[in-house]
Write a protein that holds these residues in place. Sequence first.
Motif, PDB file in Angstrom:
ATOM      1  N   ARG A  63       0.831  -1.207   0.000  1.00 36.93           N
ATOM      2  CA  ARG A  63       0.000   0.000   0.000  1.00 36.93           C
ATOM      3  C   ARG A  63       0.867   1.259   0.000  1.00 36.93           C
ATOM      4  O   ARG A  63       0.618   2.205  -0.757  1.00 36.93           O
ATOM      5  CB  ARG A  63      -0.910   0.009   1.225  1.00 36.93           C
ATOM      6  N   LEU A  64       1.898   1.262   0.840  1.00 33.09           N
ATOM      7  CA  LEU A  64       2.793   2.418   0.908  1.00 33.09           C
ATOM      8  C   LEU A  64       3.540   2.612  -0.409  1.00 33.09           C
ATOM      9  O   LEU A  64       3.752   3.745  -0.854  1.00 33.09           O
ATOM     10  CB  LEU A  64       3.789   2.239   2.055  1.00 33.09           C
ATOM     11  N   LEU A  65       3.932   1.500  -1.037  1.00 30.16           N
ATOM     12  CA  LEU A  65       4.613   1.603  -2.332  1.00 30.16           C
ATOM     13  C   LEU A  65       3.701   2.257  -3.364  1.00 30.16           C
ATOM     14  O   LEU A  65       4.143   3.119  -4.138  1.00 30.16           O
ATOM     15  CB  LEU A  65       5.041   0.215  -2.814  1.00 30.16           C
ATOM     16  N   LYS A  66       2.436   1.870  -3.385  1.00 31.75           N
ATOM     17  CA  LYS A  66       1.491   2.463  -4.334  1.00 31.75           C
ATOM     18  C   LYS A  66       1.380   3.972  -4.120  1.00 31.75           C
ATOM     19  O   LYS A  66       1.343   4.756  -5.077  1.00 31.75           O
ATOM     20  CB  LYS A  66       0.118   1.813  -4.176  1.00 31.75           C
ATOM     21  N   GLU A  67       1.352   4.403  -2.867  1.00 33.33           N
ATOM     22  CA  GLU A  67       1.277   5.832  -2.573  1.00 33.33           C
ATOM     23  C   GLU A  67       2.558   6.547  -2.997  1.00 33.33           C
ATOM     24  O   GLU A  67       2.514   7.681  -3.485  1.00 33.33           O
ATOM     25  CB  GLU A  67       1.009   6.049  -1.082  1.00 33.33           C
ATOM     26  N   ILE A  68       3.696   5.893  -2.813  1.00 31.23           N
ATOM     27  CA  ILE A  68       4.972   6.487  -3.222  1.00 31.23           C
ATOM     28  C   ILE A  68       5.031   6.628  -4.743  1.00 31.23           C
ATOM     29  O   ILE A  68       5.552   7.617  -5.270  1.00 31.23           O
ATOM     30  CB  ILE A  68       6.154   5.651  -2.692  1.00 31.23           C
ATOM     31  N   VAL A  69       4.487   5.647  -5.459  1.00 26.67           N
ATOM     32  CA  VAL A  69       4.417   5.738  -6.925  1.00 26.67           C
ATOM     33  C   VAL A  69       3.582   6.952  -7.333  1.00 26.67           C
ATOM     34  O   VAL A  69       3.965   7.721  -8.225  1.00 26.67           O
ATOM     35  CB  VAL A  69       3.823   4.448  -7.529  1.00 26.67           C
ATOM     36  N   ASP A  70       2.438   7.140  -6.676  1.00 25.14           N
ATOM     37  CA  ASP A  70       1.583   8.296  -6.974  1.00 25.14           C
ATOM     38  C   ASP A  70       2.315   9.610  -6.684  1.00 25.14           C
ATOM     39  O   ASP A  70       2.206  10.578  -7.448  1.00 25.14           O
ATOM     40  CB  ASP A  70       0.295   8.232  -6.149  1.00 25.14           C
ATOM     41  N   ILE A  71       3.048   9.642  -5.581  1.00 26.64           N
ATOM     42  CA  ILE A  71       3.815  10.841  -5.223  1.00 26.64           C
ATOM     43  C   ILE A  71       4.864  11.131  -6.290  1.00 26.64           C
ATOM     44  O   ILE A  71       5.049  12.276  -6.713  1.00 26.64           O
ATOM     45  CB  ILE A  71       4.479  10.663  -3.843  1.00 26.64           C
ATOM     46  N   TYR A  72       5.542  10.087  -6.741  1.00 27.56           N
ATOM     47  CA  TYR A  72       6.566  10.252  -7.778  1.00 27.56           C
ATOM     48  C   TYR A  72       5.959  10.799  -9.067  1.00 27.56           C
ATOM     49  O   TYR A  72       6.510  11.711  -9.695  1.00 27.56           O
ATOM     50  CB  TYR A  72       7.245   8.909  -8.047  1.00 27.56           C
ATOM     51  N   GLN A  73       4.820  10.255  -9.466  1.00 28.80           N
ATOM     52  CA  GLN A  73       4.206  10.652 -10.733  1.00 28.80           C
ATOM     53  C   GLN A  73       3.678  12.079 -10.710  1.00 28.80           C
ATOM     54  O   GLN A  73       3.603  12.730 -11.753  1.00 28.80           O
ATOM     55  CB  GLN A  73       3.079   9.675 -11.091  1.00 28.80           C
ATOM     56  N   THR A  74       3.305  12.582  -9.541  1.00 35.27           N
ATOM     57  CA  THR A  74       2.759  13.941  -9.447  1.00 35.27           C
ATOM     58  C   THR A  74       3.749  14.934  -8.854  1.00 35.27           C
ATOM     59  O   THR A  74       3.389  16.080  -8.591  1.00 35.27           O
ATOM     60  CB  THR A  74       1.478  13.938  -8.589  1.00 35.27           C
ATOM     61  N   ALA A  75       4.991  14.515  -8.650  1.00 36.82           N
ATOM     62  CA  ALA A  75       5.989  15.380  -8.005  1.00 36.82           C
ATOM     63  C   ALA A  75       6.283  16.613  -8.851  1.00 36.82           C
ATOM     64  O   ALA A  75       6.561  16.505 -10.043  1.00 36.82           O
ATOM     65  CB  ALA A  75       7.274  14.603  -7.748  1.00 36.82           C
ATOM     66  N   GLU A  76       6.219  17.781  -8.228  1.00 41.79           N
ATOM     67  CA  GLU A  76       6.604  19.028  -8.878  1.00 41.79           C
ATOM     68  C   GLU A  76       8.069  19.347  -8.611  1.00 41.79           C
ATOM     69  O   GLU A  76       8.708  20.056  -9.381  1.00 41.79           O
ATOM     70  CB  GLU A  76       5.727  20.180  -8.368  1.00 41.79           C
ATOM     71  N   HIS A  77       8.595  18.829  -7.519  1.00 38.94           N
ATOM     72  CA  HIS A  77       9.975  19.110  -7.130  1.00 38.94           C
ATOM     73  C   HIS A  77      10.631  17.822  -6.629  1.00 38.94           C
ATOM     74  O   HIS A  77       9.952  16.884  -6.210  1.00 38.94           O
ATOM     75  CB  HIS A  77      10.023  20.175  -6.031  1.00 38.94           C
ATOM     76  N   ASN A  78      11.963  17.799  -6.676  1.00 40.53           N
ATOM     77  CA  ASN A  78      12.755  16.684  -6.135  1.00 40.53           C
ATOM     78  C   ASN A  78      12.318  15.325  -6.686  1.00 40.53           C
ATOM     79  O   ASN A  78      12.265  14.331  -5.960  1.00 40.53           O
ATOM     80  CB  ASN A  78      12.670  16.678  -4.603  1.00 40.53           C
ATOM     81  N   LYS A  79      12.037  15.286  -7.970  1.00 40.10           N
ATOM     82  CA  LYS A  79      11.573  14.035  -8.583  1.00 40.10           C
ATOM     83  C   LYS A  79      12.671  12.976  -8.589  1.00 40.10           C
ATOM     84  O   LYS A  79      12.389  11.781  -8.474  1.00 40.10           O
ATOM     85  CB  LYS A  79      11.094  14.300 -10.010  1.00 40.10           C
ATOM     86  N   ARG A  80      13.921  13.397  -8.710  1.00 36.39           N
ATOM     87  CA  ARG A  80      15.017  12.426  -8.695  1.00 36.39           C
ATOM     88  C   ARG A  80      15.115  11.755  -7.324  1.00 36.39           C
ATOM     89  O   ARG A  80      15.340  10.544  -7.230  1.00 36.39           O
ATOM     90  CB  ARG A  80      16.346  13.110  -9.032  1.00 36.39           C
ATOM     91  N   ILE A  81      14.975  12.553  -6.258  1.00 33.77           N
ATOM     92  CA  ILE A  81      15.016  11.981  -4.908  1.00 33.77           C
ATOM     93  C   ILE A  81      13.861  11.003  -4.731  1.00 33.77           C
ATOM     94  O   ILE A  81      14.036   9.913  -4.169  1.00 33.77           O
ATOM     95  CB  ILE A  81      14.946  13.097  -3.844  1.00 33.77           C
ATOM     96  N   CYS A  82      12.693  11.383  -5.218  1.00 28.19           N
ATOM     97  CA  CYS A  82      11.541  10.470  -5.152  1.00 28.19           C
ATOM     98  C   CYS A  82      11.859   9.172  -5.888  1.00 28.19           C
ATOM     99  O   CYS A  82      11.507   8.079  -5.425  1.00 28.19           O
ATOM    100  CB  CYS A  82      10.304  11.131  -5.765  1.00 28.19           C
ATOM    101  N   GLY A  83      12.541   9.284  -7.032  1.00 26.89           N
ATOM    102  CA  GLY A  83      12.891   8.099  -7.806  1.00 26.89           C
ATOM    103  C   GLY A  83      13.890   7.211  -7.099  1.00 26.89           C
ATOM    104  O   GLY A  83      13.789   5.975  -7.136  1.00 26.89           O
ATOM    105  N   VAL A  84      14.880   7.828  -6.441  1.00 26.92           N
ATOM    106  CA  VAL A  84      15.895   7.065  -5.701  1.00 26.92           C
ATOM    107  C   VAL A  84      15.234   6.218  -4.616  1.00 26.92           C
ATOM    108  O   VAL A  84      15.527   5.022  -4.460  1.00 26.92           O
ATOM    109  CB  VAL A  84      16.936   8.023  -5.076  1.00 26.92           C
ATOM    110  N   MET A  85      14.335   6.822  -3.865  1.00 24.26           N
ATOM    111  CA  MET A  85      13.681   6.090  -2.776  1.00 24.26           C
ATOM    112  C   MET A  85      12.626   5.118  -3.304  1.00 24.26           C
ATOM    113  O   MET A  85      12.405   4.052  -2.718  1.00 24.26           O
ATOM    114  CB  MET A  85      13.064   7.083  -1.796  1.00 24.26           C
ATOM    115  N   LEU A  86      11.988   5.481  -4.403  1.00 21.87           N
ATOM    116  CA  LEU A  86      11.020   4.573  -5.024  1.00 21.87           C
ATOM    117  C   LEU A  86      11.707   3.279  -5.451  1.00 21.87           C
ATOM    118  O   LEU A  86      11.155   2.184  -5.271  1.00 21.87           O
ATOM    119  CB  LEU A  86      10.365   5.254  -6.227  1.00 21.87           C
ATOM    120  N   ASP A  87      12.904   3.383  -6.014  1.00 24.12           N
ATOM    121  CA  ASP A  87      13.648   2.187  -6.427  1.00 24.12           C
ATOM    122  C   ASP A  87      13.877   1.249  -5.246  1.00 24.12           C
ATOM    123  O   ASP A  87      13.690   0.030  -5.352  1.00 24.12           O
ATOM    124  CB  ASP A  87      14.995   2.581  -7.034  1.00 24.12           C
ATOM    125  N   ARG A  88      14.283   1.813  -4.125  1.00 20.47           N
ATOM    126  CA  ARG A  88      14.561   0.993  -2.945  1.00 20.47           C
ATOM    127  C   ARG A  88      13.308   0.250  -2.477  1.00 20.47           C
ATOM    128  O   ARG A  88      13.326  -0.960  -2.239  1.00 20.47           O
ATOM    129  CB  ARG A  88      15.091   1.877  -1.813  1.00 20.47           C
TER     130      ARG A  88
END
Length: 575
Positions: A63-88
């Motif tokens: 469930r948390l992963l799904k929310e993190i995916v949504d956060i990554y897709q709608t990120a206005e800032h720090n998208k690379r950081i979101c991607g780094v943590m999403l990968d993990r």
Amino acid sequence: MSETAAPKKKAVYKRVNKAAEAAVDGMEPVVNTINTICAGVEAAANVAVPFANFLPLIGEVSRLLKEIVDIYQTAEHNKRICGVMLDRVTIAESAIKNLKVRREENEDFFSEENYINLQKLVTVVGKIRKFLAEISQLKGLQKYIQAKNIEKTTMDLNKEFDFTIQLLEFAFMVDFSARNDIDNKKIKADIEDLTEYLQVIGGGLTDTNKNVSDLVVQLSVLNKTIMDKSETNIFQNELLPYNDFDETEVDENIGKKIKKFKRIKNGINDFVALKLVADESSNEDAKNNIKNQVTILRKLEECHNIIQFFGLTTTDGNKWFLVTEWAEYGNLREFYNTYGPLDVKVKLLFALDISRGLNFLRAVEIVHRDIRAENILITDHQTAKIANFNSSRAVTDVTKNHKTTLECVRYCAPEKLERLGSQTKYDTKSEIYSFGILLWEIAEEKVPYADYKDIMAITELVGEKKYREPFSEVSPLPKEYQDIAKKAVDHDPNYRPSFTRIFTVLQELFSKKSRPPPSPRINSSGSNSPSLRRQGTIDSFKLSEEEEDDIMILPNFSDFNYMTFKFGYISVIFD
């Protein structure tokens, strides 16, 4: 497994307690006692836990992963950081799912120790989700920017996550330490981009220190309060006296609902627009909704690319008028039809103005839902401003009773065209699409899909055939402008750029266009070069012999020491 787990656990602890009692009574050597206790503790850690107990934790990670995916897709800032943590988190979730599917082969994993470790993983993934939700949008960035600890928090969370993964000892796992150099570069790049963005965005989003403005947070809270159904009326301002305004003679084309007035209170003497927003047919709920929206709209005044709202006024208590800033040049389409073709720099400036306004709305979680040329007004200073917020809603709100017109459909995203008339969520991705169409119109100075006069025809053209209006081959707009506009109208919403990215591209293009060209009179070595003279400049003029003879030969004033200039006056100095 579940039937035997409890007896095994009791037996282990009984053996540990017995060993401890024996040591006290001197029945066994102390060394043997310690070894027995350690073995017992280790055995207790490996006590099997029913697989059913792990299921809620496994589900929570997913469930948390799904929310993190949504956060990554709608990120206005720090998208690379979101991607780094999403990968993990993605890799960890895959490993957990593998254990779930192949649980018979991994029976030893489901121990009390790993049950505790998996709880730790859920906790740290929850921290990551919260952190990414805050740093991916401007409203949540304030505390991190002021403390300058985005990088530190990212590093700390990554270390905590990696340590927890090591405790779990999954059968297959990526060595995250090998990725640290790459991840660190991405983190630093995000912080550099954010710093640059805050330096140039302005428009009420930042304060004098280039930090996120308090207004962003305040408006987000206020907007959320209005959407709370328990709050029916938060109107904070009195109605403006109608006698403060004098109607002026204006062109009949303005419309029946909008009138031009002069504001005469306290010697202001500026022009405003009065728009009828409620009359005798409007019920109290409708009027309360209007008043609540005006409360928010008044606070948007900090953004210079959103039309300024002054408040509400009424003639008799029945007819209500919205008082706004007057736009001398009308809407964007009227402007380019009257004054076009427009210079490239003007087009870039208008696009940048609108982009800045949309970035502000995104930061305070408001979607306009009707971005098109008629709703962009041009003021007397030729500034483009977003207007007509009749359809605006919170980002999380569903579309309600949004009237579909032919003009709206020209800018409507394909995913919305598929569900015309239904109550669905209108999100930022749909707004980005509308802006992409508007970017095309600014470039071409044409109505999009002008040859189509039917809603269903445009719906089929855009939705099914995936057609988009092309840029003309002779378009003077830079390739980067055309590329970002094309990406904004991608059929797949997930591939559309963020408002932040669009603004950054437009800002760079406008800055390049605004820079003066290097002087053609100076070559790379810095010396004058006659071959670089431009035709039509003073460098290209050549005097005839007669003209050269007529030139006045001035004396060398350095030979005189009795006169000098001081602060704009001639002072006489006697030696």
